[in-house]
Design an enzyme around this catalytic site. Structure first.
Site, PDB file in Angstrom:
ATOM      1  CG  ASP A   1       3.201   1.156   9.624  1.00  0.00           C
ATOM      2  OD1 ASP A   1       3.054   2.047  10.486  1.00  0.00           O
ATOM      3  OD2 ASP A   1       3.120   1.386   8.401  1.00  0.00           O
TER       4      ASP A   1
ATOM      5  NE  ARG B   1      -6.322   4.967   6.182  1.00  0.00           N
ATOM      6  CZ  ARG B   1      -5.413   5.676   6.820  1.00  0.00           C
ATOM      7  NH1 ARG B   1      -5.661   6.114   8.025  1.00  0.00           N
ATOM      8  NH2 ARG B   1      -4.253   5.964   6.267  1.00  0.00           N
TER       9      ARG B   1
ATOM     10  CE  LYS C   1      -1.344   1.839   3.846  1.00  0.00           C
ATOM     11  NZ  LYS C   1      -1.418   3.164   4.417  1.00  0.00           N
ATOM     12  CG  ASN C   2       2.553   2.715   3.505  1.00  0.00           C
ATOM     13  OD1 ASN C   2       1.391   3.100   3.366  1.00  0.00           O
ATOM     14  ND2 ASN C   2       3.075   2.430   4.684  1.00  0.00           N
TER      15      ASN C   2
ATOM     16  NE  ARG D   1       1.657  10.168  10.521  1.00  0.00           N
ATOM     17  CZ  ARG D   1       1.208   9.068   9.918  1.00  0.00           C
ATOM     18  NH1 ARG D   1       0.001   8.651  10.148  1.00  0.00           N
ATOM     19  NH2 ARG D   1       1.990   8.398   9.095  1.00  0.00           N
TER      20      ARG D   1
ATOM     21  CB  CYS E   1      -3.166   6.501  11.225  1.00  0.00           C
ATOM     22  SG  CYS E   1      -3.968   5.069  10.540  1.00  0.00           S
TER      23      CYS E   1
HETATM   24  C1  UD1 Z   1       5.029   6.380   6.500  1.00  0.00           C
HETATM   25  C2  UD1 Z   1       3.987   5.311   6.360  1.00  0.00           C
HETATM   26  C3  UD1 Z   1       3.499   4.850   7.718  1.00  0.00           C
HETATM   27  C4  UD1 Z   1       4.674   4.441   8.592  1.00  0.00           C
HETATM   28  C5  UD1 Z   1       5.735   5.531   8.616  1.00  0.00           C
HETATM   29  C6  UD1 Z   1       7.019   5.106   9.335  1.00  0.00           C
HETATM   30  C7  UD1 Z   1       2.919   5.887   4.277  1.00  0.00           C
HETATM   31  C8  UD1 Z   1       1.712   6.403   3.594  1.00  0.00           C
HETATM   32  N1  UD1 Z   1       2.872   5.832   5.603  1.00  0.00           N
HETATM   33  O1  UD1 Z   1       4.388   7.482   7.138  1.00  0.00           O
HETATM   34  O2  UD1 Z   1       2.628   3.746   7.529  1.00  0.00           O
HETATM   35  O3  UD1 Z   1       4.223   4.247   9.925  1.00  0.00           O
HETATM   36  O4  UD1 Z   1       6.101   5.891   7.273  1.00  0.00           O
HETATM   37  O5  UD1 Z   1       7.550   3.980   8.730  1.00  0.00           O
HETATM   38  O6  UD1 Z   1       3.885   5.482   3.663  1.00  0.00           O
HETATM   39  N2  UD1 Z   1       8.495  13.683  10.667  1.00  0.00           N
HETATM   40  C9  UD1 Z   1       8.870  14.983  10.939  1.00  0.00           C
HETATM   41  N3  UD1 Z   1       8.784  15.901   9.924  1.00  0.00           N
HETATM   42  C10 UD1 Z   1       8.356  15.590   8.684  1.00  0.00           C
HETATM   43  C11 UD1 Z   1       7.981  14.252   8.400  1.00  0.00           C
HETATM   44  C12 UD1 Z   1       8.059  13.322   9.426  1.00  0.00           C
HETATM   45  O7  UD1 Z   1       9.261  15.307  12.047  1.00  0.00           O
HETATM   46  O8  UD1 Z   1       8.324  16.470   7.818  1.00  0.00           O
HETATM   47  C13 UD1 Z   1       8.587  12.654  11.729  1.00  0.00           C
HETATM   48  C14 UD1 Z   1       7.254  12.020  12.076  1.00  0.00           C
HETATM   49  O9  UD1 Z   1       6.551  12.792  13.027  1.00  0.00           O
HETATM   50  C15 UD1 Z   1       7.684  10.674  12.613  1.00  0.00           C
HETATM   51  C16 UD1 Z   1       8.932  10.349  11.783  1.00  0.00           C
HETATM   52  O10 UD1 Z   1       9.358  11.586  11.227  1.00  0.00           O
HETATM   53  O11 UD1 Z   1       8.077  10.794  13.962  1.00  0.00           O
HETATM   54  C17 UD1 Z   1       8.708   9.359  10.670  1.00  0.00           C
HETATM   55  O12 UD1 Z   1       7.629   9.804   9.851  1.00  0.00           O
HETATM   56  P1  UD1 Z   1       7.535   9.404   8.315  1.00  0.00           P
HETATM   57  O13 UD1 Z   1       8.558   8.349   8.014  1.00  0.00           O
HETATM   58  O14 UD1 Z   1       7.541  10.633   7.486  1.00  0.00           O
HETATM   59  O15 UD1 Z   1       6.114   8.773   8.250  1.00  0.00           O
HETATM   60  P2  UD1 Z   1       5.058   8.902   7.091  1.00  0.00           P
HETATM   61  O16 UD1 Z   1       5.752   9.059   5.767  1.00  0.00           O
HETATM   62  O17 UD1 Z   1       4.036   9.887   7.484  1.00  0.00           O
END
Ligand code: UD1
Length: 430
Positions: free
Chosen positions: A305, A397, A22-23, A122, A117
């Protein structure tokens, strides 16, 4: 009323076919709009998040042709708007990938501030930092994120945190920028690599995806491609843990065992037998699980996850286990639900201290988010008696045909819409 009703206590046995990731699919769908030529994507999971993404793309003029349930043909030559809006898009976090894709292709884009979620704050500061480094002006106003550049120029970007989303987004925004962009401290998740491979199949020049330094040489344009999405690491991991918690024997098929190593290692540590071959992994659990410690980390560490699924297993293991969540700060909300089923888990900050119990007992519970929802299904499958899980829309989802795949392994589970359906299920399974 979207619910699953489960009668627990049956060991799950058999084979299950894992779908596309999915991701990865969400990133690949967004990236597919970056060419005006036709793109064919296969192994696309048919889940709510990917369908919302396809709908968002259709709404700005992308032509989507469904060849079969898991294959889509995409043509983005007639995009008429670079604005992605609407409540339905807010529901998926990955809608922000369309910002990177639109910015990279048209030098501008506007996307509703992403939801997803509720597992913690985030932020998207790293995405914004990357876009700005490439020369874009970015502002957030009225719940929308706008990015615009007169020209995109390569940059050297150091990510302050390891983030999957920002790594993929900045990669997309930079594939047609002038010069060589370098992303340092990049995320190494399999889906980052898959999106990079897809972009390369369209003519991009990305090197180093899967390591923490990604180099992207800007190209003039992207072209047609045919691409197959990798198998879903988390769906596979969820079924592996289904074997563990039900004392079952499950072979998960169509997987990349390398992507599952951190999961297999923990299953072995807690007493399961794990057999790997080319594209399948078999998990056998014949005795009571034991205890361990686990901390979620970026890939190749144990995935956040999979944190609820391993907690559900450890709460049945003998002894004290400790689970530390280091990626999202609010990812233990499901523990209250698990406690209703008899678990003995204490959460302090980002740590869960687990004193394993012999068994769960069925209860009426609610899925708080996607992965926790799936983990609660596993708890229900191992529990004594009936479990009724509310809000399964979260689970849907990201899991395609979850009840059906579990039924094929012998689970007593059904999707129900009314009390009458619940009663019918109870009469049927006895
Ligand atoms: C993606 C996955 C999600 C998974 C996560 C971590 C998708 C759609 N979702 O979420 O299922 O749980 O990776 O493997 O692919 N952060 C910041 N600033 C930013 C972006 C992120 O501080 O601009 C922090 C977040 O708060 C979190 C960490 O970085 O603590 C990791 O987040 P991130 O890897 O970006 O997660 P997602 O891409 O949202």
């Amino acid at each position: 009323m979207e619910q699953y009703v489960i009668k627990g206590g049956t060991p799950l046995v058999g084979e299950v076919e894992i779908g596309g990731a999915k991701n990865a699919a969400l990133g690949i769908l967004a990236a597919s709009i970056m060419t005006d030529e036709t793109v064919l994507i296969s192994n696309m999971p048919d889940v709510r998040d990917t369908n919302i993404m396809l709908q968002a793309m259709e709404n700005i003029g992308v032509l989507i042709k469904r060849i079969d349930r898991h294959t889509v043909e995409i043509n983005a030559s007639r995009i008429h708007s670079q604005v992605i809006e609407g409540d339905y898009v807010k529901r998926i976090r990955a809608s922000y990938y369309l910002l990177g894709a639109l910015l990279g292709k048209y030098k501008q884009g506007t996307v509703v501030f992403p939801g997803g979620c509720a597992i913690g704050a985030r932020p998207i500061d790293q995405h914004i930092k990357g876009f700005k480094a490439l020369g874009a002006d970015v502002d957030i106003a009225h719940g929308m994120v706008n990015a615009k550049a007169s020209a995109l120029k390569a940059a050297h970007i150091y990510m302050d945190v390891v983030t999957v989303g920002a790594t993929i987004n900045v990669m997309m925004a930079s594939v047609m920028a002038e010069g060589q962009t370098i992303i340092e401290n990049a995320a190494k998740e399999p889906h980052v690599v898959d999106v990079a491979n897809f972009l390369n199949s369209m003519g991009a020049n990305i090197k180093g995806a899967g390591t923490d330094v990604i180099r992207i040489k800007g190209v003039e344009r992207l072209h047609r491609s045919e691409y197959m999405i990798i198998p879903d690491q988390i769906e596979a991991g969820t079924f592996m843990f289904a074997a563990a918690v039900t004392k079952g024997d499950i072979t998960v098929k169509n997987v990349i065992p390398k992507h599952l190593e951190s999961i297999s290692a923990k299953l072995i540590e807690i007493g399961c037998e794990v057999q790997e071959s080319d594209d399948e992994v078999r998990v056998v659990a014949s005795k009571r699980l034991s205890h361990t410690q686990v901390k979620t980390l970026p890939y190749p560490g144990f995935p956040t996850d999979m944190q609820p699924q391993i907690t559900v297993a450890l709460a049945l293991g003998q002894g004290i286990s400790i689970v530390t969540e280091s990626i999202f700060e609010n990812r233990f909300k499901y523990v209250d639900e698990l406690t209703r089923m008899g678990a003995n888990v204490k959460v302090e900050g980002n740590t869960a201290i687990i004193d394993g119990v012999q068994k769960y007992t069925g209860a009426e519970i609610t899925a708080p988010d996607l992965r926790a929802g799936a983990a609660l299904v596993l708890a229900g499958l191992s529990a004594e008696g009936y479990t009724l899980i509310d809000d399964v829309k979260y689970i849907e989802r990201g899991y395609e045909d979850f009840p059906e795949k579990l039924q094929n392994l012998g689970a007593k589970i059904a999707r129900v819409d009314s009390e009458r359906d619940v009663q019918k299920f109870k009469l049927r399974v006895g």
